[in-house]
Design an enzyme around this catalytic site. Sequence first.
Site, mmCIF file in Angstrom:
data_model
loop_
_atom_site.group_PDB
_atom_site.id
_atom_site.type_symbol
_atom_site.label_atom_id
_atom_site.label_comp_id
_atom_site.label_asym_id
_atom_site.label_seq_id
_atom_site.Cartn_x
_atom_site.Cartn_y
_atom_site.Cartn_z
ATOM 1 N N VAL A 20 0.834 -1.209 0.000
ATOM 2 C CA VAL A 20 0.000 0.000 0.000
ATOM 3 C C VAL A 20 0.869 1.260 0.000
ATOM 4 C CG1 VAL A 20 -1.705 1.311 1.340
ATOM 5 C CG2 VAL A 20 -1.937 -1.176 1.099
ATOM 6 N N ARG A 21 1.835 1.296 0.900
ATOM 7 C CA ARG A 21 2.599 2.557 1.028
ATOM 8 C C ARG A 21 3.532 2.789 -0.155
ATOM 9 N NH1 ARG A 21 2.916 3.568 7.503
ATOM 10 N NH2 ARG A 21 0.651 3.845 7.670
ATOM 11 N N GLY A 65 1.546 -18.798 0.175
ATOM 12 C CA GLY A 65 2.459 -19.926 -0.019
ATOM 13 C C GLY A 65 2.359 -20.513 -1.424
ATOM 14 N N ASP A 75 6.103 -22.481 6.678
ATOM 15 C CA ASP A 75 6.781 -23.750 6.368
ATOM 16 C C ASP A 75 8.113 -23.591 5.633
ATOM 17 O OD1 ASP A 75 4.707 -25.052 7.519
ATOM 18 O OD2 ASP A 75 3.809 -25.796 5.675
ATOM 19 N N ALA A 98 17.872 -30.112 19.947
ATOM 20 C CA ALA A 98 17.111 -31.367 20.066
ATOM 21 C C ALA A 98 18.053 -32.562 19.912
ATOM 22 C CB ALA A 98 16.036 -31.411 18.989
ATOM 23 N N HIS A 145 -1.193 -24.693 15.996
ATOM 24 C CA HIS A 145 -1.338 -23.381 15.361
ATOM 25 C C HIS A 145 -0.709 -22.219 16.120
ATOM 26 C CE1 HIS A 145 -4.069 -25.673 12.873
ATOM 27 N NE2 HIS A 145 -4.003 -24.686 12.008
#
Length: 321
Positions: A23-24, A101, A126, A185, A252
């Site tokens: 927009v800008r 995506g 992702d 991990a 989520h």
Amino acid sequence: MNLAVLTSGGDSPGMNAAVRAVVRKGLAEKTRVFGFYEGYRGLSENQYGVLDHESVSEIIDRGGTILRTARYQRFLERGTREKAAANLKALDVTALIVIGGNGSMAGAEKLQELGVGTIGVPASIDNDVYGTDFSIGFDTALNTVVDMLSKLRDTASAHERIFIVEVMGRKCGAIALYSGMAGGADHVCLPETPATSELQLSQMSEIVNRRYRVGKTHTIIIIAEGSGSAEEVGRAIHERTKRDVRVSVLGHVQRGGSPSAFDRILASTLASRAVELAIAGESGVMVGLGGGRVTTVPLVDTYTKTVRTDPELAKLASVLS
Ligand code: F6P
């Protein structure tokens, strides 16, 4: 000149920063910008508003998308796309900027085939969009997961437990791999390697047992959503090791939150470039980041070519675990 913008598919942090930049930058270049709501659904049903400078105020730090988004299956039908193309034509739109995506890029390419100029801006937590090193939202999601892993490590260590953590990524293991590296991990299962295969389960059980033998009484294992069910893995690891196992499916929460500085800057840069290209009369491409520079790739490549997990990085993650 008139431009249009929409956000489509799964939301990702930084989409708002991208809308703001379209927009800008568009206004600075003396174009008018229409914002279509709920992705391709709003485009097909002609739901739009004119976006001015104020309409994108105070959104750079907000997750989600003020234009809202949708996974709109009916856009796969040519008739629906023809309606969308007609709506843009009626508004005399030169180019539509699609923020989303790889599914959204496919939709953009299909519109391009109907004679609508489209330019893609990759946004997905992702990081699975071909043609960019990073898609908007990935960095924020990654940081969210790494933060969660630290919290899970506290309780895993206090209770001497094994945690099986499921992260998003149906086809692409980027969140799993990068968060596994950044969060230290002990093992990562990517979509390329089914987590419930005998090979993976025996490897994971061996890692747990080996750690116990050297006095490490907790273990963190990350499962990419597309690699298999964390619940199933948890049950199998418990049966094999007889240790206390807990499963945490992050879900989520990974898609929300205020975008990181990196995602805000990426979104602002890519979306501004999309506007420049539209003004220069280019279309049928997606902007992306390649080796630190803003690049373009044909839209068709973005969803027909697959982003593979870097095998060297996967090897390194395993060496460092
Ligand atoms: O495309 C992003 C993504 O978050 C994937 O990682 C996940 O599999 C999917 O969306 C979930 O989609 P939905 O919110 O539509 O269930």
